[in-house]
Design an enzyme around this catalytic site. Sequence first.
Site, PDB file in Angstrom:
ATOM      1  N   SER A 257     -20.553   9.708  -1.196  1.00  0.00           N
ATOM      2  CA  SER A 257     -22.205   8.986  -0.583  1.00  0.00           C
ATOM      3  C   SER A 257     -22.480  10.301   0.904  1.00  0.00           C
ATOM      4  O   SER A 257     -22.001  10.697   1.588  1.00  0.00           O
ATOM      5  CB  SER A 257     -21.682   8.087   0.325  1.00  0.00           C
ATOM      6  OG  SER A 257     -22.043   7.265   1.461  1.00  0.00           O
ATOM      7  N   LYS A 258     -24.078   9.726   0.502  1.00  0.00           N
ATOM      8  CA  LYS A 258     -25.589  10.555   1.107  1.00  0.00           C
ATOM      9  C   LYS A 258     -24.668  11.013   2.557  1.00  0.00           C
ATOM     10  O   LYS A 258     -24.985  11.968   3.139  1.00  0.00           O
ATOM     11  CB  LYS A 258     -26.523   9.988   0.880  1.00  0.00           C
ATOM     12  CG  LYS A 258     -27.436  10.977   1.574  1.00  0.00           C
ATOM     13  CD  LYS A 258     -28.052  12.334   0.363  1.00  0.00           C
ATOM     14  CE  LYS A 258     -29.636  12.498   1.044  1.00  0.00           C
ATOM     15  NZ  LYS A 258     -29.191  13.353   2.474  1.00  0.00           N
TER      16      LYS A 258
END
Length: 494
Positions: A257-258
């Site tokens: 995830s970012k």
Amino acid sequence: MLDPQPARVRFAPSPTGRFHIGGARTALYDFLLARQTGGQFILRIEDTDRKRFVPSAEDEIIESLHWLGLDWDEGPDIGGPYSPYRQSERTDIYRQHAEELVAHGHGYYCFCTPERLSQVRQRQQKLKQPPRYDGLCRKLDIEEARGRIADGESYVIRFKTPREGSTAAVDLLRGPITVENSSLDDYILLKSDGLPVYHLAAMVDDYLMEITHVFRGSEWLPTFPLHVLIYEALNWKQPIWVHLSIFLNPSGKGKMSKRDAGVREIYVLDLKQMGYLPEGLLNWIALMGWSYDDHTEFFTLEDLIEKFSLQKLHPSPAAVDYKKLDHFNGNHIRSLTTSELVDQLRPHFEREGLIVNEEILQEITPLVQERIRTLEEAVEIAGFFFREAPEPEPSELVGKKMTIDESIEAIRRSSEVVESFTTLDVESLEEALRALAEDLGLKAGQLFGILRIAVTGQRISTPLIESMVVIGKEEVLNRIAHALEKLESYTGAT
RNA sequence: GCCCCCAUCGUCUAGGGGACUAGGACGUGGGCCUUUCAAGCCCAAAACCGGGGUUCGAAUCCCCGUGGGGGCACCA
């Protein structure tokens, strides 16, 4: 290696957010199988969720795929024999199939409100039961149901999942995945807004579009048997199913995830901005979940088309490793021709606000090609070619283990050396400068270090002599004079 | 809580019963080269999650643990 049957493969993203490398890998495998078998690669947009719809998302998907070089044969933008390719434009088709399921006893109308549903769920959670639809409408008389619909009551269509038995769904990488039907829910197929849910829409489209191989994320594994049940209820022949495992964070803990530590960037277009080549990115993601043999690791898209094989796909999750991306990207940069690299580099300098002199760009490209891993690094080490004369810190102009006076002397003498040339050329300039260093009792590195700062303003740059030749005698002299001035008025105070 | 999936160096992986004193790559450490940074070359450390089976023989097959991941929406 060649699959004799032309494959029809689809990449079916939903336009709900930005396009990341996980999607890119799925699209890549889709593309590879289609190209390798002489089949078709299809782009289908799964936009049946109006709430999460992001208007710009489809454009980003298209731009990303084009940039990566994964061109499709059929899609929402170019049409094709199975048009339309946007699910929001196919709603009648889904409704028709949902009704067919009801007509054959594999589906039913449900009038339960979201409120009741959440109450049921809460109760089940309290009792530590798996949250599932309680089946209230499952046994509703069909005529009564039709009557309520005619009266305008809101409804959904649910799948009538068998209560008994178990279902085996066969994944190419894992073999049969068997679950008790009782662990499956009576999933909603058609929402009250008349739009289908993934479970219906994707199955219907894959079948109607004659998809032969379905590549999708492993998050679909739990509902995979449901999908098989739907195929069976409709009496359709199944495609070959391939569930790709997700990408994990660099730590290997959790879905990529970012926001996680170590994650540089996950969006394709942002990676492009950071100076990665499509080839580098593709090479990197291709190897997360697939391999060729025990030593080959450098692949162009052409290589991948030739060498890709379903047999070498494997099911375990992979942690993203950006160091490896850098490595692959560097290799691909090095395998570019000079003129290709020139074209890749230009926009990165321009984005920095620099005015690019074409002649100079051509000359410096071979200088940076051997030492950069991303295109952006070229701006870091060679940006000075397109800037005004640097303003070096006087303290930096003092050579290693040298006094200010010694450094001043070194710069003066260097100026004289450069002055003695009609035009600069690498070989003689280097020879002359090395001779000067020796004459001054300096190591070449000491002299070159001072000149590097004077001429480029940077500690890290393209090779000094070559850089000076590119900049040219007159400008080099200017810069050296400027540096000399600075150093002469420098007292050494910090 | 329930269901599903996965499991070889830190990471990506090769391996699909004997060819394994387990191979490659990234990264790491060291060396060479060297005008910076890289690149290149050489060397090194580094793994079969655990326990039971099956078998003459298991990293490879089976089971159970453990660990990790995913899923349980009128989202995909």
